[in-house]
Design an enzyme around this catalytic site. Structure first.
Site, PDB file in Angstrom:
ATOM      1  N   GLU A   1      -4.669 -12.760   0.630  1.00  0.00           N
ATOM      2  CA  GLU A   1      -5.713 -13.744   0.922  1.00  0.00           C
ATOM      3  C   GLU A   1      -5.678 -14.484   2.212  1.00  0.00           C
TER       4      GLU A   1
ATOM      5  N   GLU B   1       2.454  -4.400   3.235  1.00  0.00           N
ATOM      6  CA  GLU B   1       3.575  -3.991   2.088  1.00  0.00           C
ATOM      7  C   GLU B   1       4.860  -4.865   2.463  1.00  0.00           C
ATOM      8  N   GLY B   2       4.525  -6.297   3.029  1.00  0.00           N
ATOM      9  CA  GLY B   2       5.900  -6.995   3.202  1.00  0.00           C
ATOM     10  C   GLY B   2       6.238  -6.804   4.954  1.00  0.00           C
TER      11      GLY B   2
ATOM     12  N   LEU C   1       6.064  10.862  27.711  1.00  0.00           N
ATOM     13  CA  LEU C   1       5.036  11.490  28.165  1.00  0.00           C
ATOM     14  C   LEU C   1       4.220  10.833  29.425  1.00  0.00           C
TER      15      LEU C   1
ATOM     16  N   SER D   1       2.261 -13.382   3.058  1.00  0.00           N
ATOM     17  CA  SER D   1       3.790 -12.963   2.854  1.00  0.00           C
ATOM     18  C   SER D   1       3.908 -14.019   1.384  1.00  0.00           C
TER      19      SER D   1
ATOM     20  N   ALA E   1       4.690   1.609  -3.554  1.00  0.00           N
ATOM     21  CA  ALA E   1       4.178   2.170  -2.180  1.00  0.00           C
ATOM     22  C   ALA E   1       5.080   1.922  -1.083  1.00  0.00           C
TER      23      ALA E   1
ATOM     24  N   LEU F   1      -4.450  -8.225  -2.943  1.00  0.00           N
ATOM     25  CA  LEU F   1      -3.301  -9.213  -3.301  1.00  0.00           C
ATOM     26  C   LEU F   1      -3.392 -10.430  -1.980  1.00  0.00           C
TER      27      LEU F   1
HETATM   28  P1  TGC Z   1      10.052 -14.335  -6.515  1.00  0.00           P
HETATM   29  O1  TGC Z   1      10.187 -15.813  -7.240  1.00  0.00           O
HETATM   30  O2  TGC Z   1      11.258 -13.917  -5.695  1.00  0.00           O
HETATM   31  O3  TGC Z   1       9.517 -13.126  -7.766  1.00  0.00           O
HETATM   32  C1  TGC Z   1       8.752 -13.210  -8.411  1.00  0.00           C
HETATM   33  C2  TGC Z   1       8.740 -12.601  -9.758  1.00  0.00           C
HETATM   34  O4  TGC Z   1       8.591 -11.313  -9.438  1.00  0.00           O
HETATM   35  C3  TGC Z   1       9.834 -10.549  -9.582  1.00  0.00           C
HETATM   36  N1  TGC Z   1       9.843  -9.637  -8.287  1.00  0.00           N
HETATM   37  C4  TGC Z   1       9.558  -8.463  -8.243  1.00  0.00           C
HETATM   38  N2  TGC Z   1       9.056  -7.615  -9.376  1.00  0.00           N
HETATM   39  C5  TGC Z   1       9.196  -6.134  -8.986  1.00  0.00           C
HETATM   40  N3  TGC Z   1       9.194  -5.764  -7.622  1.00  0.00           N
HETATM   41  C6  TGC Z   1       9.701  -6.542  -6.947  1.00  0.00           C
HETATM   42  N4  TGC Z   1       9.837  -6.019  -5.765  1.00  0.00           N
HETATM   43  C7  TGC Z   1       9.724  -7.739  -6.965  1.00  0.00           C
HETATM   44  N5  TGC Z   1      10.156  -8.940  -6.192  1.00  0.00           N
HETATM   45  C8  TGC Z   1      10.314  -9.998  -7.077  1.00  0.00           C
HETATM   46  C9  TGC Z   1      10.731 -11.392  -9.805  1.00  0.00           C
HETATM   47  O5  TGC Z   1      11.925 -11.012 -10.431  1.00  0.00           O
HETATM   48  C10 TGC Z   1      10.104 -12.553 -10.378  1.00  0.00           C
HETATM   49  O6  TGC Z   1       9.911 -12.305 -11.594  1.00  0.00           O
HETATM   50  P2  TGC Z   1       9.901 -13.256 -12.999  1.00  0.00           P
HETATM   51  O7  TGC Z   1       9.739 -12.565 -14.061  1.00  0.00           O
HETATM   52  O8  TGC Z   1      11.458 -14.070 -12.720  1.00  0.00           O
HETATM   53  O9  TGC Z   1       8.697 -14.152 -12.584  1.00  0.00           O
HETATM   54  O10 TGC Z   1       8.959 -14.376  -5.491  1.00  0.00           O
HETATM   55  P3  TGC Z   1       8.453 -15.385  -4.436  1.00  0.00           P
HETATM   56  O11 TGC Z   1       7.256 -16.004  -4.497  1.00  0.00           O
HETATM   57  O12 TGC Z   1       9.952 -16.106  -3.840  1.00  0.00           O
HETATM   58  O13 TGC Z   1       8.161 -14.160  -3.559  1.00  0.00           O
HETATM   59  C11 TGC Z   1       9.265 -13.324  -2.896  1.00  0.00           C
HETATM   60  C12 TGC Z   1       8.556 -12.640  -1.709  1.00  0.00           C
HETATM   61  C13 TGC Z   1       8.391 -13.240  -0.481  1.00  0.00           C
HETATM   62  C14 TGC Z   1       9.756 -11.289  -1.397  1.00  0.00           C
HETATM   63  C15 TGC Z   1       7.285 -11.483  -2.159  1.00  0.00           C
HETATM   64  O14 TGC Z   1       6.117 -12.511  -2.420  1.00  0.00           O
HETATM   65  C16 TGC Z   1       6.772 -10.774  -1.129  1.00  0.00           C
HETATM   66  O15 TGC Z   1       7.293  -9.536  -1.192  1.00  0.00           O
HETATM   67  N6  TGC Z   1       5.973 -11.180  -0.057  1.00  0.00           N
HETATM   68  C17 TGC Z   1       5.410 -10.091   0.811  1.00  0.00           C
HETATM   69  C18 TGC Z   1       3.926  -9.769   0.153  1.00  0.00           C
HETATM   70  C19 TGC Z   1       3.425  -8.364   0.402  1.00  0.00           C
HETATM   71  O16 TGC Z   1       4.148  -7.447   0.688  1.00  0.00           O
HETATM   72  N7  TGC Z   1       2.231  -8.253   0.470  1.00  0.00           N
HETATM   73  C20 TGC Z   1       1.649  -6.984   0.312  1.00  0.00           C
HETATM   74  C21 TGC Z   1       0.260  -6.949  -0.077  1.00  0.00           C
HETATM   75  S1  TGC Z   1      -0.429  -5.278  -0.165  1.00  0.00           S
HETATM   76  C22 TGC Z   1      -0.549  -4.407   1.173  1.00  0.00           C
HETATM   77  O17 TGC Z   1       0.010  -4.984   1.990  1.00  0.00           O
HETATM   78  C23 TGC Z   1      -0.975  -3.150   0.966  1.00  0.00           C
HETATM   79  S2  TGC Z   1      -1.262  -2.361   2.563  1.00  0.00           S
HETATM   80  C24 TGC Z   1      -1.842  -0.916   1.923  1.00  0.00           C
HETATM   81  C25 TGC Z   1      -1.795   0.244   2.724  1.00  0.00           C
HETATM   82  O18 TGC Z   1      -2.841   0.365   3.655  1.00  0.00           O
HETATM   83  O19 TGC Z   1      -0.936   1.150   2.812  1.00  0.00           O
HETATM   84  P1  FAD Z   2       1.801 -14.142   7.528  1.00  0.00           P
HETATM   85  O1  FAD Z   2       2.403 -14.060   5.859  1.00  0.00           O
HETATM   86  O2  FAD Z   2       1.121 -15.328   8.001  1.00  0.00           O
HETATM   87  O3  FAD Z   2       3.195 -13.915   8.274  1.00  0.00           O
HETATM   88  C1  FAD Z   2       3.199 -14.405   9.766  1.00  0.00           C
HETATM   89  C2  FAD Z   2       4.373 -14.124  10.363  1.00  0.00           C
HETATM   90  O4  FAD Z   2       5.371 -15.217   9.877  1.00  0.00           O
HETATM   91  C3  FAD Z   2       4.891 -12.972   9.882  1.00  0.00           C
HETATM   92  O5  FAD Z   2       5.830 -12.342  11.134  1.00  0.00           O
HETATM   93  C4  FAD Z   2       6.107 -13.046   8.893  1.00  0.00           C
HETATM   94  O6  FAD Z   2       7.178 -12.376   8.812  1.00  0.00           O
HETATM   95  C5  FAD Z   2       6.348 -14.405   9.272  1.00  0.00           C
HETATM   96  N1  FAD Z   2       6.825 -15.371   7.848  1.00  0.00           N
HETATM   97  C6  FAD Z   2       6.134 -15.663   7.086  1.00  0.00           C
HETATM   98  N2  FAD Z   2       6.731 -16.078   5.735  1.00  0.00           N
HETATM   99  C7  FAD Z   2       8.042 -16.023   6.504  1.00  0.00           C
HETATM  100  C8  FAD Z   2       9.321 -16.806   5.855  1.00  0.00           C
HETATM  101  N3  FAD Z   2       9.419 -17.331   4.466  1.00  0.00           N
HETATM  102  N4  FAD Z   2      10.631 -16.728   6.987  1.00  0.00           N
HETATM  103  C9  FAD Z   2      10.457 -15.989   8.166  1.00  0.00           C
HETATM  104  N5  FAD Z   2       9.194 -15.600   8.563  1.00  0.00           N
HETATM  105  C10 FAD Z   2       8.089 -15.665   7.656  1.00  0.00           C
HETATM  106  N6  FAD Z   2      -3.054  -6.594   1.684  1.00  0.00           N
HETATM  107  C11 FAD Z   2      -3.382  -6.239   0.398  1.00  0.00           C
HETATM  108  O7  FAD Z   2      -3.320  -7.016  -0.283  1.00  0.00           O
HETATM  109  N7  FAD Z   2      -4.159  -4.951   0.127  1.00  0.00           N
HETATM  110  C12 FAD Z   2      -4.233  -4.311   1.201  1.00  0.00           C
HETATM  111  O8  FAD Z   2      -4.776  -3.132   0.850  1.00  0.00           O
HETATM  112  C13 FAD Z   2      -3.636  -4.567   2.572  1.00  0.00           C
HETATM  113  N8  FAD Z   2      -4.002  -3.667   3.499  1.00  0.00           N
HETATM  114  C14 FAD Z   2      -3.751  -4.041   4.846  1.00  0.00           C
HETATM  115  C15 FAD Z   2      -4.028  -3.154   6.004  1.00  0.00           C
HETATM  116  C16 FAD Z   2      -3.725  -3.568   7.438  1.00  0.00           C
HETATM  117  C17 FAD Z   2      -4.290  -2.773   8.449  1.00  0.00           C
HETATM  118  C18 FAD Z   2      -2.970  -4.820   7.392  1.00  0.00           C
HETATM  119  C19 FAD Z   2      -2.669  -5.142   8.897  1.00  0.00           C
HETATM  120  C20 FAD Z   2      -2.683  -5.719   6.301  1.00  0.00           C
HETATM  121  C21 FAD Z   2      -2.981  -4.985   5.044  1.00  0.00           C
HETATM  122  N9  FAD Z   2      -2.669  -5.825   4.099  1.00  0.00           N
HETATM  123  C22 FAD Z   2      -3.398  -5.718   2.651  1.00  0.00           C
HETATM  124  C23 FAD Z   2      -2.173  -7.320   4.163  1.00  0.00           C
HETATM  125  C24 FAD Z   2      -0.630  -7.266   4.435  1.00  0.00           C
HETATM  126  O9  FAD Z   2       0.152  -7.047   3.440  1.00  0.00           O
HETATM  127  C25 FAD Z   2      -0.171  -8.734   5.128  1.00  0.00           C
HETATM  128  O10 FAD Z   2      -0.684  -8.779   6.422  1.00  0.00           O
HETATM  129  C26 FAD Z   2       1.268  -8.830   5.214  1.00  0.00           C
HETATM  130  O11 FAD Z   2       1.640  -9.146   3.989  1.00  0.00           O
HETATM  131  C27 FAD Z   2       1.581 -10.163   5.945  1.00  0.00           C
HETATM  132  O12 FAD Z   2       0.472 -11.255   5.780  1.00  0.00           O
HETATM  133  P2  FAD Z   2      -0.043 -12.075   6.826  1.00  0.00           P
HETATM  134  O13 FAD Z   2      -1.098 -11.235   7.850  1.00  0.00           O
HETATM  135  O14 FAD Z   2      -0.928 -13.248   6.015  1.00  0.00           O
HETATM  136  O15 FAD Z   2       1.096 -12.741   7.756  1.00  0.00           O
END
Ligand code: TGC
Ligand code: FAD
Length: 392
Positions: free
Chosen positions: A140, A371-372, A346, A145, A250, A138
């Site tokens: 890039e 994961e956010g 420790l 975020s 997750a 997801l």
């Molecule tokens: P927004 O306009 O709020 O929402 C767009 C559409 O998505 C729906 N939605 C959800 N659906 C299911 N679950 C949720 N938690 C949802 N949150 C929102 C929403 O209803 C809407 O649907 P529709 O039908 O109206 O289009 O979207 P936004 O662009 O304002 O963004 C909201 C925000 C910032 C909260 C979201 O983009 C976000 O959660 N950002 C954080 C990104 C993130 O968590 N990335 C994780 C990447 S994967 C990863 O980190 C794996 S680590 C793996 C590991 O090693 O364990």
């Molecule tokens: P940024 O989005 O650039 O954020 C930088 C800072 O700005 C953060 O403190 C953030 O909280 C803050 N910020 C951003 N927007 C706002 C706002 N609107 N208001 C206030 N503060 C804001 N992703 C995948 O897709 N798949 C994976 O398997 C995966 N595995 C990962 C494993 C590791 C070890 C790590 C470190 C990351 C992984 N990720 C993965 C990516 C991870 O989900 C992102 O790093 C994370 O979502 C944050 O994105 P970023 O690093 O680009 O930080």
């Protein structure tokens, strides 16, 4: 590393809230971590390598698709059992839990929920057994975020899709056989595509020099005119809500997993405080050290209750995404605070690989970001209670 003498804290008898199956699953995972993870994990973290030999064991304890139905090779367990497995694995190491989280909630879940029957039959049994490992693309380089801004895209070429773009920070990427990749269509709609190793133009370079999650393998997913067969598009859900739905699952697992890391740090510090003598007394007799320990067990207990209640709501289908965000944020923050305090307890020994605490502490720096981030989850709660979005 010291022998694993872990004893799980349960100050509020939360075991009484679990059924026999929960306890059985939890105890099996706990035993397996003690036997297979604890003896080797420090060495693998030090050399920054994922211990691939544990993949079969992870599959055997049901860590790959705990809640996926048995007909697809999953363990067919409920949400509390899923949480308990994540707790026990992360008690060993957050990086190992990452591998299990990605496989289960970010790869198997979307194929199960958004895929068609042929995709379920082809991919899920091999992912459940660990024969194939998966990754989830997801994030890039310029969109973390804010995944809605992604630029990875695919074009309809008639008999296939042509995929271009790049994903970064991807757990399991360097060794995955399949990647669930989120990309925009020509109409700008987000879809999930299953990309398989061996497709021309698909590469997965490893990310080096991490100080965190060193026993987990992280990399990029690069798509240079990759021809993806049409049958590899997930047909049953599109839009940003599709990947965010996977994240709900997750993030819920992480809310439990963080408790495991915290329990290990607390248990280690408690034991050390009774053995380490200074000024002629065990350090656990000093009020300042007791304050740290008392606050740790209080916070662990609150986190356990939060996770358990969320698990009940997940199971009956009433948990909201915002409730999941609150638990992920609170429990990871709780764990990282405990890891830092436990490390101080420790003294100098706390910075060495003799004990697990420093490794947990460094790992949790990733867990609080992926994961956010911590702040993004706070803003999700803010949006939920005010109705006003800080993101728009
Ligand atoms: P927004 O306009 O709020 O929402 C767009 C559409 O998505 C729906 N939605 C959800 N659906 C299911 N679950 C949720 N938690 C949802 N949150 C929102 C929403 O209803 C809407 O649907 P529709 O039908 O109206 O289009 O979207 P936004 O662009 O304002 O963004 C909201 C925000 C910032 C909260 C979201 O983009 C976000 O959660 N950002 C954080 C990104 C993130 O968590 N990335 C994780 C990447 S994967 C990863 O980190 C794996 S680590 C793996 C590991 O090693 O364990
Ligand atoms: P940024 O989005 O650039 O954020 C930088 C800072 O700005 C953060 O403190 C953030 O909280 C803050 N910020 C951003 N927007 C706002 C706002 N609107 N208001 C206030 N503060 C804001 N992703 C995948 O897709 N798949 C994976 O398997 C995966 N595995 C990962 C494993 C590791 C070890 C790590 C470190 C990351 C992984 N990720 C993965 C990516 C991870 O989900 C992102 O790093 C994370 O979502 C944050 O994105 P970023 O690093 O680009 O930080």
């Amino acid at each position: 590393m010291k022998p694993d003498l872990f004893q799980a804290p349960d100050y509020y008898n939360i075991d009484e809230l679990l059924n026999d199956e929960h306890r059985l699953v939890r105890d099996a995972a706990r035993e397996w971590v003690k036997r297979e993870v604890s003896p080797i994990i420090e060495e693998y973290a030090q050399k920054a390598e994922f211990p691939k030999q544990i993949i079969n064991g992870l599959a055997e304890i049901g860590a790959f698709g705990p809640y996926i139905p048995a007909e697809y090779g999953g363990a067919g367990l409920d949400q509390i059992s899923y949480g308990l497995i994540m707790q026990e694995i992360e008690r060993g190491d957050s990086g190992v839990r990452s591998t299990a989280s990605v496989q289960s909630s970010l790869v198997m879940y979307p194929i199960w929920k958004y895929g068609n029957e042929a995709q379920r039959q082809k991919f899920l049994p091999k992912l459940a057994s660990g024969e194939w490992m998966g990754s989830f693309g997801l994030t890039e380089p310029d969109h973390g975020s804010n995944p809605a801004g992604m630029t990875t895209n695919f074009k309809d070429m008639g008999d296939h899709y042509l995929l271009n773009g790049a994903k970064m920070w991807i757990s399991n990427a360097p060794f995955c056989q399949v990647a669930v990749v989120w990309a925009k269509s020509e109409e700008g709609r987000i879809h999930g595509l299953i990309v398989e190793r061996g497709m021309e133009g698909f590469t997965t370079p490893e990310t080096h020099n991490k100080w965190s999650l060193r026993a987990s393998s992280t990399g990029e997913l690069i798509f240079d005119n990759v021809k993806v067969p049409k049958e590899n598009l997930l047909p049953n859900k599109s839009g940003l809500g599709a990947p965010l739905g996977c994240l709900d699952s997750a993030r819920y697992g992480i809310a439990w997993g963080a408790i495991g890391a915290a329990m290990d740090c607390y248990d280690t510090a408690l034991r050390y405080s009774k053995e380490r003598m200074q000024f002629g007394k065990p350090i656990g007799q000093f009020q300042l050290q007791q304050k740290k320990l008392a606050e740790m067990i209080t916070e662990i207990t609150k986190a356990q209750l939060l996770a358990w209640r969320l698990g009940v709501m997940r199971e009956n289908g009433t948990a909201t995404s915002a409730q999941i965000s609150m638990a992920k944020r609170n429990n990871v923050d709780m764990a990282i605070t405990i890891a830092r305090d436990a490390r101080q307890m420790l003294g100098g020994m706390g910075i060495t690989g003799e004990y697990s605490i420093m490794r947990h502490s460094m790992n949790l720096e990733s867990v609080i970001t992926y994961e956010g981030t911590h702040d993004i989850h706070l803003l999700i709660t803010g949006l939920d209670i005010t109705g006003l979005s800080a993101f728009k």
